[in-house]
Design an enzyme around this catalytic site. Structure first.
Site, PDB file in Angstrom:
ATOM      1  N   TYR A  66     -18.627  16.406 -13.659  1.00 54.70           N
ATOM      2  CA  TYR A  66     -18.807  15.098 -13.546  1.00 54.70           C
ATOM      3  C   TYR A  66     -19.806  14.913 -12.427  1.00 54.70           C
ATOM      4  CZ  TYR A  66     -18.409   9.894 -12.711  1.00 54.70           C
ATOM      5  OH  TYR A  66     -18.819   8.874 -12.410  1.00 54.70           O
TER       6      TYR A  66
ATOM      7  N   ASP B  74      -9.166  19.174 -12.971  1.00 50.01           N
ATOM      8  CA  ASP B  74      -9.268  17.806 -13.759  1.00 50.01           C
ATOM      9  C   ASP B  74      -9.050  18.054 -15.244  1.00 50.01           C
ATOM     10  OD1 ASP B  74     -10.585  15.503 -14.953  1.00 50.01           O
ATOM     11  OD2 ASP B  74     -12.148  15.407 -13.144  1.00 50.01           O
TER      12      ASP B  74
ATOM     13  N   ARG C 238       0.884  -1.231   0.082  1.00 45.52           N
ATOM     14  CA  ARG C 238      -0.006   0.070  -0.128  1.00 45.52           C
ATOM     15  C   ARG C 238       0.754   1.221  -0.015  1.00 45.52           C
ATOM     16  NH1 ARG C 238      -1.238   2.372   4.597  1.00 45.52           N
ATOM     17  NH2 ARG C 238      -1.300   0.527   5.793  1.00 45.52           N
TER      18      ARG C 238
ATOM     19  N   LYS D 102      -9.959   6.723 -18.837  1.00 45.90           N
ATOM     20  CA  LYS D 102     -10.530   7.223 -19.794  1.00 45.90           C
ATOM     21  C   LYS D 102      -9.170   7.303 -20.991  1.00 45.90           C
ATOM     22  CE  LYS D 102     -14.139   8.063 -17.647  1.00 45.90           C
ATOM     23  NZ  LYS D 102     -14.069   7.978 -16.177  1.00 45.90           N
TER      24      LYS D 102
END
Length: 378
Positions: A97, A169, A45, A194
Site C-alpha cells: 500500500y 498484512d 487509553r 476495509k
C-alpha cells in the site's frame, strides 16, 4: 466453533449485563476503589471494555492469543514497526500500500530503521536479502494493488531459520479466507476500515499475534503511543465483523462474474485476480486461501482513456478505500499509490493504466451494465 459461528459468538459478552451486543463505554477514566490495587480498568487509553471485547473477537477469528485495536491501519502498522530499534533491518515486500511505502520512506527511515525492498514471491531473493541485523519480513498477500501472492508458510520457515519475525498484512484476504498465524506468521495486521468494518463508516486498524512476548510489547506500545480505537468505532467494528462471512460470500460471487467479464474484454490488457488459473500465484493462493477475495485490478489498453473510463461509471464509486458493501474503483497511480515515485511504481508493475476495483454487493447485472457503459465511452 466453526468460523462463521465465531464471527457472531466469539469474543466476550458484557460482564455486567450479559448483553449480546457489547455496550459502548464512553469513559475516559474509571473509579479505582483501592490505591495501587492494579484495577482492570483505569484510563481509557490504557484499556476500555468495548475495545477489549473487539480485541478478544479479533484475536479469536485470526487464531491469535492477543489483538490490539488502533485508530487506523497505518497506526497499527506504525506501532508494529515500533517493535524495532534504530539500526534494525527489515525486509519489506515491493508491492505494498502506498501509505505503507510513505510511512517507511518518509518517517521510519528518519528514525534509523533500515529496509530492503524485495519481491517476496522470490524466496531466494528474500533469503539473499537477510543481513546480520535483519529482524523481520513484512509483506502483503494478496498485495495492493497487483494482487500478487506470496507463500506465507515458506517465508515463515525462512524467517524462523534466521531468527526473524514474519509480519503479514491480511487486509485483502481477511481471516475469512486466510489465517497467516496458522501458517507460521508472528503478527497479522489489518486495515480494519476495509472488509472487517465492511460499511465504509469507520477508520480502524488491528494487530494480532499468538506470541506472548510480542503481545506484551505491543500492549506496551499501544498504550505508550496512544493511537487507540475509540469505544464508538470499536462497537461499529464488532458489528461489522459479525457479518463478515455472509458479506465475503456475496462479494466473491460478484467478483468471479466480473473477473470473467474483464478477462474476455478486448479493451482490457491484463487482469490481476488471485482466482485466475493463469496467474503465477494461483496454486499458492489455492493452498493457503479458502477463497480468492473480491479485489480485482486490471489495465486498460494503452490507447484508452483511464480517466474517462472511471469518471463514466454511474454505480461504482470513484473513491479510495475498499472492502465496503458498495463497489469502489480507483486509479492507484494518482490515488492510493501516488506517494510512490513513478519510476518505482512502473518498476514494480503499477502502470498508469492500472485500475483497482473493490467489488461490492450490488446486483451483479447492475455492476456489469455499469462497466459496459464505461467501456462504451472509451
Amino acid at each position: 466453533m466453526n468460523f462463521n459461528t465465531e464471527l457472531i459468538h466469539g469474543g466476550s459478552e458484557d460482564p455486567q449485563t450479559g448483553a449480546v451486543s457489547i455496550p459502548i463505554y464512553r469513559a475516559s477514566t474509571f473509579h479505582q476503589h483501592k490505591l495501587s490495587a492494579g484495577p482492570k480498568w483505569e484510563y481509557g487509553r490504557s484499556g476500555n471494555p468495548t475495545r477489549a471485547a473487539l480485541e478478544s473477537l479479533a484475536a479469536q477469528i485470526e487464531g491469535g492469543t492477543a489483538a490490539f485495536a488502533f485508530a487506523s491501519g497505518s497506526a497499527a502498522i506504525h506501532t508494529v514497526f515500533s517493535l524495532f530499534s534504530a539500526g534494525d533491518h527489515i525486509i519489506v515486500g515491493n508491492d505494498v500500500y502506498g501509505g505503507t511505502f510513505r510511512l517507511i520512506n518518509q518517517v521510519l527511515k528518519r528514525f534509523g530503521l533500515l529496509f530492503t525492498v524485495v519481491d517476496t514471491r522470490d524466496l531466494t531473493a528474500v533469503t539473499d536479502a537477510i543481513q546480520p541485523n535483519t529482524k523481520a519480513i513484512y509483506l502483503e498477500t494478496p498485495t495492493n494493488p497487483l494482487l500478487n501472492i506470496s507463500d506465507i508458510k515458506a517465508l515463515a520457515q525462512i524467517a524462523k531459520a534466521h531468527g526473524l519475525k514474519t509480519i503479514v498484512d491480511n487486509t485483502f484476504a481477511t481471516p475469512y479466507n486466510q489465517q497467516p498465524l496458522a501458517l507460521g506468521a508472528d503478527i497479522v495486521v489489518h486495515s480494519a476500515t476495509k472488509y472487517l468494518g465492511g460499511h465504509s463508516d469507520l477508520i480502524a486498524g488491528l494487530a494480532i499475534t499468538n506470541d506472548e512476548q510480542i503481545a506484551k510489547q505491543l500492549a506496551f506500545l499501544q498504550n505508550s503511543i496512544g493511537a487507540v480505537l475509540s469505544p464508538d468505532d470499536s462497537w461499529l467494528l464488532q458489528r461489522g465483523i459479525k457479518t463478515l462471512g455472509v458479506r465475503m460470500r456475496a462479494h466473491e460471487e460478484n467478483a468471479r462474474t466480473i473477473f470473467t467479464y474483464l478477462k474476455s474484454n478486448a479493451k482490457v490488457a491484463k487482469v490481476y485476480y488471485p482466482g485466475d488459473p493463469d496467474s503465477a500465484g494461483y496454486d499458492i493462493a489455492k493452498k493457503q486461501m479458502t477463497g480468492f477475495g473480491a479485489m480485482i485490478s486490471f489495465e486498460l489498453n494503452k490507447s484508452l482513456d483511464t480517466q474517462k473510463f472511471v469518471e463514466s461509471l454511474k454505480i461504482i464509486d470513484l473513491a479510495e478505500s475498499l472492502g465496503g458493501i458498495e463497489s469502489l474503483i480507483e486509479v492507484p497511480a494518482v490515488m492510493t499509490h501516488a506517494a510512490i515515485p513513478r519510476e518505482i511504481r512502473i518498476q514494480n508493475g503499477i502502470q498508469d493504466e492500472l485500475i483497482r476495483l473493490s467489488v461490492g454487493l450490488e446486483d451483479i447485472d447492475d455492476l456489469l451494465d455499469d462497466l459496459k457503459g464505461a467501456f462504451d465511452q472509451i
